[in-house]
Design a protein around this motif. Sequence first.
Motif, PDB file in Angstrom:
ATOM      1  N   SER A 160       3.084  -9.432  -8.721  1.00  0.00           N
ATOM      2  CA  SER A 160       1.626  -9.293  -8.707  1.00  0.00           C
ATOM      3  C   SER A 160       1.195  -8.156  -7.791  1.00  0.00           C
ATOM      4  CB  SER A 160       0.977 -10.606  -8.255  1.00  0.00           C
ATOM      5  OG  SER A 160       1.402 -10.960  -6.938  1.00  0.00           O
ATOM      6  N   PHE A 161       1.934  -7.956  -6.699  1.00  0.00           N
ATOM      7  CA  PHE A 161       1.626  -6.855  -5.789  1.00  0.00           C
ATOM      8  C   PHE A 161       1.834  -5.513  -6.481  1.00  0.00           C
ATOM      9  CE2 PHE A 161       3.476  -3.776  -2.726  1.00  0.00           C
ATOM     10  CZ  PHE A 161       2.331  -3.520  -1.983  1.00  0.00           C
ATOM     11  N   ILE A 162       2.956  -5.372  -7.195  1.00  0.00           N
ATOM     12  CA  ILE A 162       3.231  -4.127  -7.915  1.00  0.00           C
ATOM     13  C   ILE A 162       2.194  -3.904  -9.011  1.00  0.00           C
ATOM     14  CG2 ILE A 162       4.898  -2.938  -9.394  1.00  0.00           C
ATOM     15  CD1 ILE A 162       7.118  -4.368  -7.873  1.00  0.00           C
ATOM     16  N   ALA A 163       1.828  -4.979  -9.711  1.00  0.00           N
ATOM     17  CA  ALA A 163       0.806  -4.858 -10.752  1.00  0.00           C
ATOM     18  C   ALA A 163      -0.531  -4.434 -10.154  1.00  0.00           C
ATOM     19  CB  ALA A 163       0.662  -6.187 -11.489  1.00  0.00           C
ATOM     20  N   GLY A 164      -0.825  -4.957  -8.964  1.00  0.00           N
ATOM     21  CA  GLY A 164      -2.064  -4.568  -8.293  1.00  0.00           C
ATOM     22  C   GLY A 164      -2.077  -3.094  -7.936  1.00  0.00           C
ATOM     23  N   LEU A 165      -0.945  -2.586  -7.472  1.00  0.00           N
ATOM     24  CA  LEU A 165      -0.854  -1.162  -7.156  1.00  0.00           C
ATOM     25  C   LEU A 165      -1.053  -0.307  -8.405  1.00  0.00           C
ATOM     26  CD1 LEU A 165       2.158  -0.899  -4.654  1.00  0.00           C
ATOM     27  CD2 LEU A 165      -0.268  -0.604  -4.161  1.00  0.00           C
ATOM     28  N   ARG A 166      -0.443  -0.703  -9.497  1.00  0.00           N
ATOM     29  CA  ARG A 166      -0.560   0.061 -10.734  1.00  0.00           C
ATOM     30  C   ARG A 166      -1.994   0.076 -11.252  1.00  0.00           C
ATOM     31  NH1 ARG A 166       4.812  -2.038 -14.102  1.00  0.00           N
ATOM     32  NH2 ARG A 166       6.373  -0.894 -12.841  1.00  0.00           N
ATOM     33  N   GLY A 167      -2.725  -0.984 -10.947  1.00  0.00           N
ATOM     34  CA  GLY A 167      -4.089  -1.080 -11.446  1.00  0.00           C
ATOM     35  C   GLY A 167      -5.138  -0.401 -10.590  1.00  0.00           C
ATOM     36  N   LEU A 168      -4.728   0.223  -9.495  1.00  0.00           N
ATOM     37  CA  LEU A 168      -5.695   0.897  -8.633  1.00  0.00           C
ATOM     38  C   LEU A 168      -6.286   2.115  -9.333  1.00  0.00           C
ATOM     39  CD1 LEU A 168      -3.878   0.786  -5.162  1.00  0.00           C
ATOM     40  CD2 LEU A 168      -5.722  -0.686  -5.992  1.00  0.00           C
ATOM     41  N   PRO A 169      -7.574   2.397  -9.106  1.00  0.00           N
ATOM     42  CA  PRO A 169      -8.224   3.533  -9.764  1.00  0.00           C
ATOM     43  C   PRO A 169      -7.623   4.873  -9.357  1.00  0.00           C
ATOM     44  CG  PRO A 169      -9.840   2.040  -8.788  1.00  0.00           C
ATOM     45  CD  PRO A 169      -8.495   1.620  -8.281  1.00  0.00           C
ATOM     46  N   ARG A 170      -7.860   5.902 -10.162  1.00  0.00           N
ATOM     47  CA  ARG A 170      -7.361   7.247  -9.903  1.00  0.00           C
ATOM     48  C   ARG A 170      -7.856   7.760  -8.554  1.00  0.00           C
ATOM     49  NH1 ARG A 170      -9.584  12.249 -10.193  1.00  0.00           N
ATOM     50  NH2 ARG A 170      -8.172  14.025 -10.622  1.00  0.00           N
ATOM     51  N   THR A 171      -9.104   7.444  -8.212  1.00  0.00           N
ATOM     52  CA  THR A 171      -9.665   7.909  -6.949  1.00  0.00           C
ATOM     53  C   THR A 171      -8.855   7.408  -5.762  1.00  0.00           C
ATOM     54  OG1 THR A 171     -11.896   8.007  -7.870  1.00  0.00           O
ATOM     55  CG2 THR A 171     -11.714   7.872  -5.473  1.00  0.00           C
ATOM     56  N   VAL A 172      -8.433   6.153  -5.802  1.00  0.00           N
ATOM     57  CA  VAL A 172      -7.661   5.570  -4.711  1.00  0.00           C
ATOM     58  C   VAL A 172      -6.309   6.268  -4.588  1.00  0.00           C
ATOM     59  CG1 VAL A 172      -6.547   3.469  -3.866  1.00  0.00           C
ATOM     60  CG2 VAL A 172      -8.821   3.346  -4.907  1.00  0.00           C
ATOM     61  N   TRP A 173      -5.659   6.511  -5.707  1.00  0.00           N
ATOM     62  CA  TRP A 173      -4.362   7.189  -5.686  1.00  0.00           C
ATOM     63  C   TRP A 173      -4.491   8.620  -5.180  1.00  0.00           C
ATOM     64  CZ3 TRP A 173       0.497   5.427  -6.242  1.00  0.00           C
ATOM     65  CH2 TRP A 173       0.668   4.139  -6.765  1.00  0.00           C
ATOM     66  N   LEU A 174      -5.543   9.312  -5.603  1.00  0.00           N
ATOM     67  CA  LEU A 174      -5.719  10.701  -5.186  1.00  0.00           C
ATOM     68  C   LEU A 174      -6.008  10.788  -3.691  1.00  0.00           C
ATOM     69  CD1 LEU A 174      -5.823  13.639  -5.931  1.00  0.00           C
ATOM     70  CD2 LEU A 174      -8.212  13.359  -6.633  1.00  0.00           C
ATOM     71  N   ILE A 175      -6.865   9.900  -3.189  1.00  0.00           N
ATOM     72  CA  ILE A 175      -7.148   9.896  -1.751  1.00  0.00           C
ATOM     73  C   ILE A 175      -5.886   9.556  -0.963  1.00  0.00           C
ATOM     74  CG2 ILE A 175      -8.424   8.706   0.079  1.00  0.00           C
ATOM     75  CD1 ILE A 175     -10.767   8.461  -1.814  1.00  0.00           C
ATOM     76  N   GLY A 176      -5.074   8.654  -1.486  1.00  0.00           N
ATOM     77  CA  GLY A 176      -3.818   8.335  -0.826  1.00  0.00           C
ATOM     78  C   GLY A 176      -2.882   9.530  -0.763  1.00  0.00           C
ATOM     79  N   LEU A 177      -2.816  10.285  -1.852  1.00  0.00           N
ATOM     80  CA  LEU A 177      -1.965  11.477  -1.879  1.00  0.00           C
ATOM     81  C   LEU A 177      -2.474  12.531  -0.906  1.00  0.00           C
ATOM     82  CD1 LEU A 177       0.431  12.941  -3.139  1.00  0.00           C
ATOM     83  CD2 LEU A 177      -1.099  13.747  -4.960  1.00  0.00           C
ATOM     84  N   ILE A 178      -3.799  12.687  -0.832  1.00  0.00           N
ATOM     85  CA  ILE A 178      -4.392  13.635   0.115  1.00  0.00           C
ATOM     86  C   ILE A 178      -4.012  13.265   1.541  1.00  0.00           C
ATOM     87  CG2 ILE A 178      -6.589  14.407   1.114  1.00  0.00           C
ATOM     88  CD1 ILE A 178      -7.787  14.191  -1.715  1.00  0.00           C
ATOM     89  N   SER A 179      -4.108  11.991   1.866  1.00  0.00           N
ATOM     90  CA  SER A 179      -3.773  11.544   3.215  1.00  0.00           C
ATOM     91  C   SER A 179      -2.297  11.744   3.513  1.00  0.00           C
ATOM     92  CB  SER A 179      -4.147  10.064   3.388  1.00  0.00           C
ATOM     93  OG  SER A 179      -5.546   9.901   3.360  1.00  0.00           O
TER      94      SER A 179
END
Length: 393
Positions: free
Chosen positions: A3-22
């Motif tokens: 469920s944790f992995i599924a939750g990560l996969r379901g995160l919006p593009r904005t969250v992933w992009l901000i994470g990559l920026i950080s």
Amino acid sequence: MLSFIAGLRGLPRTVWLIGLISLVNDSASEMLYPLLPLYLTSVLMAGPKVLGLIEGIAESTSSLLKLVSGVVVDRTKRSKPWIVIGYLMAGLARPLIAFVNSWGWLLLIRFSDRVGKGLRTSPRDALLAESVPRNKRGLVFGFHRSMDNAGAVIGPLMAALLLALHVPLRDIFFWAIIPAAITLALAISLKEPKQVIKIQEPGFQWSFDGMSPELKRYLFAAGLFALGNSSDMFLLLRARELGVPQAQIPLLWAAVSLITTLFGAPLSAISDQYGRKQFILVAWVGFVIFYLGMGIPGLPIYALYSLFVLYGLFKAATEGVEKAMVADLAPMGRTGAAFGWFNLITGVMVLPASLVFGEIYESIGPSYAFWFSGGCAICSIALLKIWVFRSNI
């Protein structure tokens, strides 16, 4: 776990992009961060008092701007311009450290770097909080902090490699220009979300009016805790004094960041199901143990390394959860201001915390400095237990 992995996969593009920026930005920041105490003492010939002054002024200024940018974002509903400008300022400031010949210039550059952080942090946090429902905020902030700390693993490893190759400290600062350029390009590609709620406030709202009593009490306790949580540079300075070789200092800090990276998102995600209260209480107890232990004279190296593992777990259990708590307690439409006040109160305390810690460290002794910080944390835990968390949160 699934469920944790599924939750990560379901995160919006904005969250992933901000994470990559950080991640990329912190690769540059943390490549230099462990080297600053060494650079300050061995090249610029300054001591712990100057280190406390530089970090205190820089972080306090950053905290004030976090409130300003948070309030402005609530009013304008635009986060991207502040995020781009913030990363641009930081990216331009860091490589200039290679040219300084006195601690005064280092203060100015560190100040500029933190101004950039102050402009981008609250808008970014508000954007993250509003990108997902309440029951996923712990996961989102934990994921972001994990990405941020992944960069803090890469950066010190790069610094350690360059030191092992006998690259001069001054030259290492030039390398920060590459990740800075990548960070800026990613920030520019960030898309502003569509606004479905119209702005109704007649002007900018700076005060605590409308904030919940629980949020106000939480901010007070967090501020007291921050008084004992001085700059992490003192931890690296203490580690060097206790016998950790200079070339291993970046590796030690990378290990702390790796622990935070691995455990930050899972712990924060669990808080979505079981509440934030216990995570913060237990983590702050871990902080007390760490600081009291760091104050022990002649601490063995194996014990020092064990304490730094504990510190990594402390950071993993709090960095995402504390911000998720602020988002939970923030009034609708004032998320930016709530984060602004949280960042201001906890950050502005870095100035007195670093100045007091540096003064005690140099004038009385490092043991008393670390024990002072542990005492502040103990008082904060008592406030959380008997005052802040009187109701279920």
